[in-house]
Scaffold this motif. Sequence first.
Motif, PDB file in Angstrom:
ATOM      1  N   PHE A  17       7.321  -8.745  86.467  1.00  0.00           N
ATOM      2  CA  PHE A  17       8.042  -7.847  87.364  1.00  0.00           C
ATOM      3  C   PHE A  17       7.600  -6.391  87.195  1.00  0.00           C
ATOM      4  O   PHE A  17       8.250  -5.483  87.690  1.00  0.00           O
ATOM      5  CB  PHE A  17       9.562  -7.949  87.125  1.00  0.00           C
ATOM      6  CG  PHE A  17      10.190  -9.223  87.668  1.00  0.00           C
ATOM      7  CD1 PHE A  17       9.440 -10.190  88.306  1.00  0.00           C
ATOM      8  CD2 PHE A  17      11.560  -9.432  87.533  1.00  0.00           C
ATOM      9  CE1 PHE A  17      10.018 -11.357  88.798  1.00  0.00           C
ATOM     10  CE2 PHE A  17      12.156 -10.592  88.029  1.00  0.00           C
ATOM     11  CZ  PHE A  17      11.383 -11.564  88.661  1.00  0.00           C
ATOM     12  N   ALA A  18       6.505  -6.201  86.460  1.00  0.00           N
ATOM     13  CA  ALA A  18       5.926  -4.860  86.266  1.00  0.00           C
ATOM     14  C   ALA A  18       6.951  -3.848  85.770  1.00  0.00           C
ATOM     15  O   ALA A  18       7.023  -2.724  86.256  1.00  0.00           O
ATOM     16  CB  ALA A  18       5.262  -4.377  87.557  1.00  0.00           C
ATOM     17  N   PHE A  19       7.731  -4.258  84.788  1.00  0.00           N
ATOM     18  CA  PHE A  19       8.713  -3.322  84.220  1.00  0.00           C
ATOM     19  C   PHE A  19       8.039  -2.080  83.650  1.00  0.00           C
ATOM     20  O   PHE A  19       8.589  -0.997  83.672  1.00  0.00           O
ATOM     21  CB  PHE A  19       9.518  -4.001  83.111  1.00  0.00           C
ATOM     22  CG  PHE A  19      10.510  -5.021  83.607  1.00  0.00           C
ATOM     23  CD1 PHE A  19      11.591  -4.632  84.390  1.00  0.00           C
ATOM     24  CD2 PHE A  19      10.363  -6.363  83.291  1.00  0.00           C
ATOM     25  CE1 PHE A  19      12.511  -5.583  84.853  1.00  0.00           C
ATOM     26  CE2 PHE A  19      11.273  -7.303  83.749  1.00  0.00           C
ATOM     27  CZ  PHE A  19      12.354  -6.912  84.530  1.00  0.00           C
ATOM     28  N   GLN A  20       6.816  -2.281  83.127  1.00  0.00           N
ATOM     29  CA  GLN A  20       6.178  -1.134  82.487  1.00  0.00           C
ATOM     30  C   GLN A  20       5.882  -0.012  83.477  1.00  0.00           C
ATOM     31  O   GLN A  20       5.780   1.147  83.083  1.00  0.00           O
ATOM     32  CB  GLN A  20       4.897  -1.553  81.757  1.00  0.00           C
ATOM     33  CG  GLN A  20       4.488  -0.469  80.778  1.00  0.00           C
ATOM     34  CD  GLN A  20       3.245  -0.813  79.977  1.00  0.00           C
ATOM     35  OE1 GLN A  20       2.265  -0.105  80.029  1.00  0.00           O
ATOM     36  NE2 GLN A  20       3.306  -1.894  79.240  1.00  0.00           N
ATOM     37  N   SER A  21       5.766  -0.362  84.737  1.00  0.00           N
ATOM     38  CA  SER A  21       5.471   0.688  85.723  1.00  0.00           C
ATOM     39  C   SER A  21       6.660   1.640  85.899  1.00  0.00           C
ATOM     40  O   SER A  21       6.526   2.689  86.522  1.00  0.00           O
ATOM     41  CB  SER A  21       5.087   0.053  87.065  1.00  0.00           C
ATOM     42  OG  SER A  21       6.204  -0.647  87.591  1.00  0.00           O
ATOM     43  N   GLN A  22       7.830   1.265  85.336  1.00  0.00           N
ATOM     44  CA  GLN A  22       8.979   2.192  85.382  1.00  0.00           C
ATOM     45  C   GLN A  22       8.816   3.354  84.407  1.00  0.00           C
ATOM     46  O   GLN A  22       9.543   4.340  84.472  1.00  0.00           O
ATOM     47  CB  GLN A  22      10.279   1.446  85.057  1.00  0.00           C
ATOM     48  CG  GLN A  22      10.635   0.379  86.077  1.00  0.00           C
ATOM     49  CD  GLN A  22      11.868  -0.413  85.673  1.00  0.00           C
ATOM     50  OE1 GLN A  22      12.640  -0.010  84.811  1.00  0.00           O
ATOM     51  NE2 GLN A  22      12.063  -1.560  86.301  1.00  0.00           N
ATOM     52  N   LEU A  23       7.892   3.213  83.460  1.00  0.00           N
ATOM     53  CA  LEU A  23       7.658   4.313  82.515  1.00  0.00           C
ATOM     54  C   LEU A  23       6.869   5.412  83.213  1.00  0.00           C
ATOM     55  O   LEU A  23       6.193   5.171  84.215  1.00  0.00           O
ATOM     56  CB  LEU A  23       6.877   3.801  81.302  1.00  0.00           C
ATOM     57  CG  LEU A  23       7.497   2.644  80.511  1.00  0.00           C
ATOM     58  CD1 LEU A  23       6.589   2.255  79.342  1.00  0.00           C
ATOM     59  CD2 LEU A  23       8.890   2.994  80.012  1.00  0.00           C
ATOM     60  N   THR A  24       6.927   6.615  82.661  1.00  0.00           N
ATOM     61  CA  THR A  24       6.150   7.703  83.251  1.00  0.00           C
ATOM     62  C   THR A  24       4.662   7.454  82.999  1.00  0.00           C
ATOM     63  O   THR A  24       4.285   6.680  82.102  1.00  0.00           O
ATOM     64  CB  THR A  24       6.515   9.057  82.621  1.00  0.00           C
ATOM     65  OG1 THR A  24       6.096   9.026  81.246  1.00  0.00           O
ATOM     66  CG2 THR A  24       8.005   9.346  82.705  1.00  0.00           C
ATOM     67  N   GLU A  25       3.834   8.151  83.761  1.00  0.00           N
ATOM     68  CA  GLU A  25       2.393   7.980  83.575  1.00  0.00           C
ATOM     69  C   GLU A  25       1.982   8.392  82.167  1.00  0.00           C
ATOM     70  O   GLU A  25       1.137   7.750  81.532  1.00  0.00           O
ATOM     71  CB  GLU A  25       1.639   8.811  84.630  1.00  0.00           C
ATOM     72  CG  GLU A  25       0.154   8.583  84.548  1.00  0.00           C
ATOM     73  CD  GLU A  25      -0.545   8.743  85.899  1.00  0.00           C
ATOM     74  OE1 GLU A  25      -1.748   9.000  85.883  1.00  0.00           O
ATOM     75  OE2 GLU A  25       0.101   8.614  86.944  1.00  0.00           O
ATOM     76  N   GLU A  26       2.603   9.467  81.658  1.00  0.00           N
ATOM     77  CA  GLU A  26       2.292   9.935  80.306  1.00  0.00           C
ATOM     78  C   GLU A  26       2.612   8.842  79.279  1.00  0.00           C
ATOM     79  O   GLU A  26       1.834   8.574  78.356  1.00  0.00           O
ATOM     80  CB  GLU A  26       3.146  11.192  80.034  1.00  0.00           C
ATOM     81  CG  GLU A  26       2.684  12.028  78.880  1.00  0.00           C
ATOM     82  CD  GLU A  26       3.493  13.324  78.800  1.00  0.00           C
ATOM     83  OE1 GLU A  26       4.625  13.373  79.328  1.00  0.00           O
ATOM     84  OE2 GLU A  26       2.993  14.287  78.188  1.00  0.00           O
ATOM     85  N   GLU A  27       3.752   8.197  79.475  1.00  0.00           N
ATOM     86  CA  GLU A  27       4.151   7.126  78.559  1.00  0.00           C
ATOM     87  C   GLU A  27       3.195   5.941  78.657  1.00  0.00           C
ATOM     88  O   GLU A  27       2.780   5.374  77.635  1.00  0.00           O
ATOM     89  CB  GLU A  27       5.591   6.690  78.865  1.00  0.00           C
ATOM     90  CG  GLU A  27       6.627   7.750  78.499  1.00  0.00           C
ATOM     91  CD  GLU A  27       8.037   7.418  79.013  1.00  0.00           C
ATOM     92  OE1 GLU A  27       8.995   8.002  78.496  1.00  0.00           O
ATOM     93  OE2 GLU A  27       8.168   6.592  79.937  1.00  0.00           O
ATOM     94  N   GLN A  28       2.838   5.567  79.872  1.00  0.00           N
ATOM     95  CA  GLN A  28       1.927   4.429  80.044  1.00  0.00           C
ATOM     96  C   GLN A  28       0.560   4.725  79.442  1.00  0.00           C
ATOM     97  O   GLN A  28      -0.078   3.843  78.862  1.00  0.00           O
ATOM     98  CB  GLN A  28       1.790   4.072  81.522  1.00  0.00           C
ATOM     99  CG  GLN A  28       3.076   3.484  82.116  1.00  0.00           C
ATOM    100  CD  GLN A  28       2.900   3.094  83.580  1.00  0.00           C
ATOM    101  OE1 GLN A  28       2.110   2.223  83.909  1.00  0.00           O
ATOM    102  NE2 GLN A  28       3.637   3.747  84.457  1.00  0.00           N
ATOM    103  N   CYS A  29       0.115   5.976  79.554  1.00  0.00           N
ATOM    104  CA  CYS A  29      -1.181   6.342  78.962  1.00  0.00           C
ATOM    105  C   CYS A  29      -1.122   6.229  77.441  1.00  0.00           C
ATOM    106  O   CYS A  29      -2.076   5.775  76.799  1.00  0.00           O
ATOM    107  CB  CYS A  29      -1.575   7.769  79.358  1.00  0.00           C
ATOM    108  SG  CYS A  29      -2.123   7.877  81.065  1.00  0.00           S
ATOM    109  N   ALA A  30       0.007   6.647  76.871  1.00  0.00           N
ATOM    110  CA  ALA A  30       0.154   6.540  75.411  1.00  0.00           C
ATOM    111  C   ALA A  30       0.087   5.075  74.985  1.00  0.00           C
ATOM    112  O   ALA A  30      -0.463   4.745  73.925  1.00  0.00           O
ATOM    113  CB  ALA A  30       1.473   7.176  74.966  1.00  0.00           C
ATOM    114  N   LEU A  31       0.620   4.179  75.810  1.00  0.00           N
ATOM    115  CA  LEU A  31       0.581   2.755  75.472  1.00  0.00           C
ATOM    116  C   LEU A  31      -0.835   2.184  75.604  1.00  0.00           C
ATOM    117  O   LEU A  31      -1.248   1.323  74.823  1.00  0.00           O
ATOM    118  CB  LEU A  31       1.560   1.967  76.351  1.00  0.00           C
ATOM    119  CG  LEU A  31       3.041   2.264  76.094  1.00  0.00           C
ATOM    120  CD1 LEU A  31       3.921   1.501  77.090  1.00  0.00           C
ATOM    121  CD2 LEU A  31       3.439   1.900  74.665  1.00  0.00           C
ATOM    122  N   VAL A  32      -1.591   2.672  76.583  1.00  0.00           N
ATOM    123  CA  VAL A  32      -2.993   2.238  76.718  1.00  0.00           C
ATOM    124  C   VAL A  32      -3.757   2.616  75.452  1.00  0.00           C
ATOM    125  O   VAL A  32      -4.509   1.817  74.871  1.00  0.00           O
ATOM    126  CB  VAL A  32      -3.657   2.878  77.957  1.00  0.00           C
ATOM    127  CG1 VAL A  32      -5.167   2.614  77.961  1.00  0.00           C
ATOM    128  CG2 VAL A  32      -3.024   2.342  79.242  1.00  0.00           C
TER     129      VAL A  32
END
Length: 399
Positions: A17-32
């Motif tokens: 359900f792409a829950f991770q897309s609810q995070l901000t771009e900055e947060e998603q980049c940190a996870l990458v």
Amino acid sequence: MTTLSRDTADALTADLFAFQSQLTEEEQCALVELREFLDEHVRPYADDWWDRAESPRHLLKQLGQLGIFSYGFDETRPFASSSAFRNWIGLELARCDPSTAVLVGVHVGLGMGSISLNGSDEQRAEWLPPLAAGELIAAFGLTEPEHGSDTARGLATTAELRGDEWVLNGAKRWIGNATFADVVVIWARDVADDRVKGFLVRTPAPGFTATKIERKISMRAVENADIVLTDVVVPERDRLKRAEGFRDVARVLRHTRLESAWHSAGVSMGAFEAALAYAQGRRQFGRPIAAFQLVQQKLADVATNITATLAVNIAASRLSDDGALAEHHSSLAKTFAASRLRQSVALCREVAGGNGVQLDAGIARYFGDAEAIYSFEGTHEMNSLILARALTGHAAFVA
Ligand SMILES: Cc1cc2nc3c(=O)[nH]c(=O)nc-3n(C[C@H](O)[C@H](O)[C@H](O)COP(=O)(O)OP(=O)(O)OC[C@H]3O[C@@H](n4cnc5c(N)ncnc54)[C@H](O)[C@@H]3O)c2cc1C
């Protein structure tokens, strides 16, 4: 500069359900960035650490430098972040290696969390920055040989104030990181008022011993210890100033139980990804086993478990961000996630047949590690009872 790319989509096979897309771009980049680190420094070695029961303690320094211990604490955080993001860090660690997630969870959630929630401003300023940098390592000592589920009423380790020093006596069991931590938060009962208080024991300390527990079948790459405290002296300045009773321990556990629910999702994802790959590659009766309906049923059940767990966790994290996370919320999340986890890793293990009980198929480690998650941060029964107490108004811990 890390950018969101195909890597993100590839990395989230099990986040349907792409829950991770609810995070901000900055947060998603940190996870990458974190995933890249884990792929290089953890994934290739995790089975061997587990097999040899060797704790990758060196990772704490490296992960500290990556900045992932900093986000939850005002004194150290690089940017304001959500509970879902902070816990997604734990999910990614668990998805790669549950032992690494627990190594970090003990240090950050339990250790730093105790100091952050229960320390004075001075204690927070002294301890949180070096702990966030991974320069110092923390552990958390609550469980005892004779008191696990009933620590609230049974905790037997004593603290006695003599002048401006406390003297601690007792024993602790299962304490993660305690064999190498620089500071161990010890919860002990004040003999004067019978209240549970927190003490920062700087190790090594005279009278303090921590002996590694051997022969585990779960979280083998976490060093858990039996601790003995014999007249261990702690100055009054190292008593956690805002901890006045067990409810202050419970404030810490409220957050770490939610963290454990997120770890459960991560462990399930790791097992699921390995099982899916195995099912595509393994052929029987002239076809990939992924083409058989009964195997597909297992994969579909696990994907559903993961998705449902993420949905509950996201909702609980939202409550946490709003300052509305109650004890029974995190108990609900933990007990649901851990029971789904246990079913999921068993199904994944089945998908790999006999190879599922050996490390090389990439599933057995998750299967073994799920057992500890099921029992720590409150057993299934304890968390169910906490939830049911909130529902009924009756505490049923004692028959
Ligand atoms: C790998 C690992 C790491 C850990 N790390 C830490 C750590 O870093 N720090 C720390 O302080 N602790 C740690 N723990 C301890 C963990 O929190 C405890 O194991 C857990 O709380 C359960 O306590 P217990 O093992 O003493 O089980 P017990 O409390 O003896 O329970 C045994 C069984 O009885 C059931 N039971 C007990 N009371 C009731 C009741 N009233 N009603 C119904 N059922 C009941 C339980 O649910 C369980 O199934 C760790 C444990 C493990 C396995």
